[in-house]
Design an enzyme around this catalytic site. Structure first.
Site, PDB file in Angstrom:
ATOM      1  N   ASP A  37      59.761 -73.751  41.684  1.00  0.00           N
ATOM      2  CA  ASP A  37      59.624 -74.564  42.893  1.00  0.00           C
ATOM      3  C   ASP A  37      59.469 -73.679  44.125  1.00  0.00           C
ATOM      4  OD1 ASP A  37      59.577 -76.852  44.448  1.00  0.00           O
ATOM      5  OD2 ASP A  37      61.404 -77.702  43.603  1.00  0.00           O
ATOM      6  N   ASP A  88      56.452 -85.483  44.605  1.00  0.00           N
ATOM      7  CA  ASP A  88      57.804 -85.998  44.385  1.00  0.00           C
ATOM      8  C   ASP A  88      57.803 -87.520  44.326  1.00  0.00           C
ATOM      9  OD1 ASP A  88      59.125 -83.621  44.184  1.00  0.00           O
ATOM     10  OD2 ASP A  88      59.690 -83.511  46.290  1.00  0.00           O
TER      11      ASP A  88
HETATM   12  C1  GLA Z   1      61.883 -80.250  45.233  1.00  0.00           C
HETATM   13  C2  GLA Z   1      61.129 -80.706  44.002  1.00  0.00           C
HETATM   14  C3  GLA Z   1      61.919 -81.775  43.294  1.00  0.00           C
HETATM   15  C4  GLA Z   1      63.292 -81.245  42.937  1.00  0.00           C
HETATM   16  C5  GLA Z   1      63.996 -80.736  44.185  1.00  0.00           C
HETATM   17  C6  GLA Z   1      65.300 -80.051  43.842  1.00  0.00           C
HETATM   18  O1  GLA Z   1      61.950 -81.254  46.182  1.00  0.00           O
HETATM   19  O2  GLA Z   1      59.859 -81.157  44.346  1.00  0.00           O
HETATM   20  O3  GLA Z   1      61.242 -82.207  42.135  1.00  0.00           O
HETATM   21  O4  GLA Z   1      63.160 -80.223  41.990  1.00  0.00           O
HETATM   22  O5  GLA Z   1      63.187 -79.806  44.883  1.00  0.00           O
HETATM   23  O6  GLA Z   1      65.955 -79.611  44.967  1.00  0.00           O
END
Ligand code: GLA
Length: 718
Positions: free
Chosen positions: A453, A521
């Site tokens: 990420d 997301d």
């Molecule tokens: C980001 C990602 C999510 C999740 C969060 C965790 O927002 O896009 O899918 O993994 O971080 O903090």
């Protein structure tokens, strides 16, 4: 057969990519012109283009403006210059002379040097057999021994469009939780700039652009597509000259971002890809999907596993027991890869602490990760782990030990976004630490999959160490690539999901180094249809992660039936993000049935050819159709947003069927004529109510089956 041909006496080259050609010529003025991009031409045919009258030079108009494949700043050219420098004496004019070419079957290098200053430029083209894709990048070299040369802009490619009756630009814009919105509008005269200044590709625009003459549809028409394989700042400059000549110039950097080339130093740009296709936007997308499969992805033939991700179920409330309980239920419903998301390491109990401390939280995992991993493997699933290695929270041991490791400037506030700072990967020591830390994590634990990420853009970017230029931006991305490449080389079984707050870093550069993407997301089924429509313009379904999550959706509050959430997620790499602990037996059982069904159809969806039917957000009925490579099987995922009283449910005309063949629905056994499915459409037995959806699997009848049925072929519903 060579893919590139040369007419030496004319200083002309023909690059043949599938059914298209790109023709280059060095003119008498030593400039590199694009003579043709479109349908395939032989060398002889391409040479005949020289008989066409050239645009004439008139007062205030210069014929080379807007039609150069390599467009250096200088002389009386005032359009966008893909190559801009500043020499030590302040001169900004480049006076490039063609020196030589190097040619192999599939690669062409055209070399130029400045008439006075010690600078050489190579334009490098690569044609990929069987694909309409042409790859182009540039190298710029300081060949002298004295003062540095500043490179102000070095685009990877300037794609020159042929003269068309009109020009329309397609691209994707978006935002967090709303990526990949497709925009299609006439190209304005002047300059249209798309790009990112965030240090990452961004949710807000994606580095591809397509041009058509305004008449192409999803199914028909010529499309000129371009993309940039880069994961930092970028710019696509679409230029429409008053003469109505159009070019698309793609490169890293957006705005002022210069590089000082020291004597002997060379700069190599990322690759830009261009492709001419016929068959509309759908045909263009299919060519991009094929290109990504054949030349970008490292493991294109592997089926991506059905994953479970704990993020929407637990947030930061992570514990060994709860994760084990989720894993038990995930295995029960047929999940193949269990991914523990954020909250397992350091003092990461919320988003204010812990990033940088990549050791398991001792209270949550007193014996480390091994007990959980053993449990997950014991259930027959692979184990995946969330990491965000490019970051540090101020409240972390890493930051306390190395406050200077983050990107920052003296006398400037250190901007926090989501409570965190970005590590300065451009510095070799920091990049080495990131690599070593993740490498150790992988060596110490049997981790099969990382969700990598990157949750904030860069700020306070300045010179890197003693170099007084803007190289930090590009060095950051180059070092990130090196880290990922090394990890993949040393951990061959490891697979990586690319995430950046969802789709903030989706591009061909990351797809070289990762196996799949978390495109957004936003897991709302209705919103997701649009996001997926935008994503698949260039990137294939086998890279597109999609989860079934809760209803009402946590982001939008919208309620959606479980089957609809499944049908949307089944259009890509299926995952589940539900809180399985809160599901009752009936839901678990239905999930098990749906996942089993996906696994049967997965080869078709992940490796088949995709057709988009209708546009989500615009049309009430939309669908995606996947066709097996031998055309014997088809799966259709159809979505009806809303119904109208007094109207029968519409039938769905399919694509790419044999009109002489017949097709049997696997579930109902109904048999349809291919010709009728093409002309009238597939009757859809949709459930009642709005947001109705279905998944239909069709098999082409073999010759021996043809005799055994009475065909229906029309919609039997009232
Ligand atoms: C980001 C990602 C999510 C999740 C969060 C965790 O927002 O896009 O899918 O993994 O971080 O903090």
């Amino acid at each position: 057969m060579p893919l590139i041909a040369h007419a030496r006496e004319h200083r002309l080259w023909v690059l043949t990519a599938a059914d298209s050609s790109y023709v280059l010529r060095v003119g008498d003025d030593d400039l590199l012109y694009s003579l043709h991009w479109g349908r395939a031409l032989t060398v002889e045919q391409a040479v005949s283009l020289l008989e066409y009258p050239p645009a004439r030079s008139r007062s205030c108009e210069v014929p080379s403006d807007g039609v150069l494949d390599l467009s250096p700043a200088g002389q009386a050219r005032y359009g966008h210059a893909g190559l801009q420098v500043r020499f030590a004496d302040g001169a900004r004019d480049l006076d490039l002379r063609y020196t030589r070419h190097r040619l192999t079957d599939d690669e062409l290098v055209l070399s130029f040097e400045d008439s006075f200053f010690p600078l050489t430029v190579e334009a490098i083209y690569r044609v990929r057999a069987g694909s309409p894709a042409i790859e182009r990048h540039l190298t710029v070299r300081h060949t002298g021994s004295e003062t540095p040369i500043e490179v102000v802009r070095a685009d990877s490619a300037t794609w020159v469009l042929p003269e068309l009756p009109d020009y329309r630009l397609s691209h994707a814009y978006g935002q967090w939780n709303g990526e990949g919105r497709l925009q299609r509008a006439p190209l304005a005269h002047g300059e249209t700039a798309l790009g990112s200044r965030r240090g990452v590709t961004s949710h807000h625009a994606n580095p591809w652009a397509m041009i058509d003459d305004g008449t192409a549809s999803e199914d028909q028409g010529a499309v000129y597509g371009t993309a940039l394989a880069w994961s930092g700042n970028w710019q696509i400059l679409a230029q429409r000259m008053p003469s109505d000549r159009v070019s698309l110039s793609l490169g890293s950097g957006h705005g002022a971002e210069s590089r000082l080339l020291e004597p002997g130093e060379e700069l190599s740009t990322p690759v830009s890809v261009g492709m001419y296709t016929e068959g509309g936007f759908g045909g263009a997308s299919r060519a991009w999907h094929e290109y990504v499969r054949a030349h970008v992805l490292k493991h294109p033939l592997e089926l991506r596993p059905v994953l479970y991700n704990s993020w929407e179920a637990t947030g930061f409330e992570v514990s060994l027991n709860a994760q084990m309980a989720l894993a038990d239920r995930a295995a029960q419903i047929g999940v193949e890869l269990f991914v523990m998301d954020d909250g397992w390491f350091g003092r990461r109990v919320d988003d204010t602490a812990g990033l940088g401390d990549w050791a398991p939280n001792p209270e949550r995992f007193p014996d480390g990760l091994r007990p959980l991993i053993k449990h997950v493997h014991g259930l027959g699933m692979k184990f995946g782990l969330w990491v965000e290695p490019e970051m540090a929270n101020p409240d972390s041991d890493l930051y306390r030990a190395h406050p200077d490791w983050i990107i920052h400037r003296p006398h400037r506030h250190r901007t926090r976004i989501r409570g965190q700072h970005v590590l300065n990967l451009a510095r070799p020591a920091v990049a080495a630490w990131v690599h070593a830390t993740i490498d150790r994590l992988l060596r110490d634990n049997e981790i099969d999959f990382l969700k990598w990420d990157m949750n904030r853009p860069l700020t306070e970017v300045g010179p890197l160490d003693e170099r007084a230029d803007d190289r930090l931006w590009s060095a950051y991305v180059e070092n990130l690539y090196t880290i990922l490449d090394r990890l993949r080389a040393d951990h061959r079984a490891l697979r990586i999901e690319n995430c950046s707050s969802g789709g903030g870093r989706v591009d061909l550069g990351m797809l070289v180094r990762t196996d799949q993407v978390w495109p957004s997301d936003n897991t709302d089924a209705v919103d997701r249809l649009e996001i997926q429509h935008g994503y698949t313009q260039v990137y294939p379904a086998q890279t597109m992660g999609a989860w079934i999550t809760a209803s009402p959706n946590p982001w939008t509050g919208r309620e959606s039936p479980l089957d609809q959430r499944f049908h949307v997620a089944a259009a890509g790499v299926l995952g589940v993000g539900l809180d399985l602990a809160a599901c009752d037996e009936a839901e678990l059982s239905r999930l098990g049935t749906l996942i089993a069904r996906y696994k049967v159809l997965r080869p078709l969806i992940q490796h088949g050819t995709q057709y988009r039917l209708g546009t989500p957000g615009r049309d009430a009925l939309t669908a995606v159709q996947y066709v097996a490579s031998d055309e014997s099987e088809i799966v259709v995922l159809a979505f009806l947003r809303s119904r109208r009283f007094g109207r029968a449910d519409p039938a769905l005309p399919l694509r790419a069927l044999d009109p002489r063949a017949r097709y049997r629905e696997a579930d109902s056994g109904r048999v349809h004529h291919g010709a009728v499915l093409l002309a009238r459409g597939l009757p859809l037995d949709l459930p009642t109510g709005d947001q109705a959806s279905t998944m239909i699997h069709l098999r082409r009848l073999g010759p021996d089956e043809e005799e055994q049925f009475a065909p229906i072929g029309v919609n039997p519903s009232p």
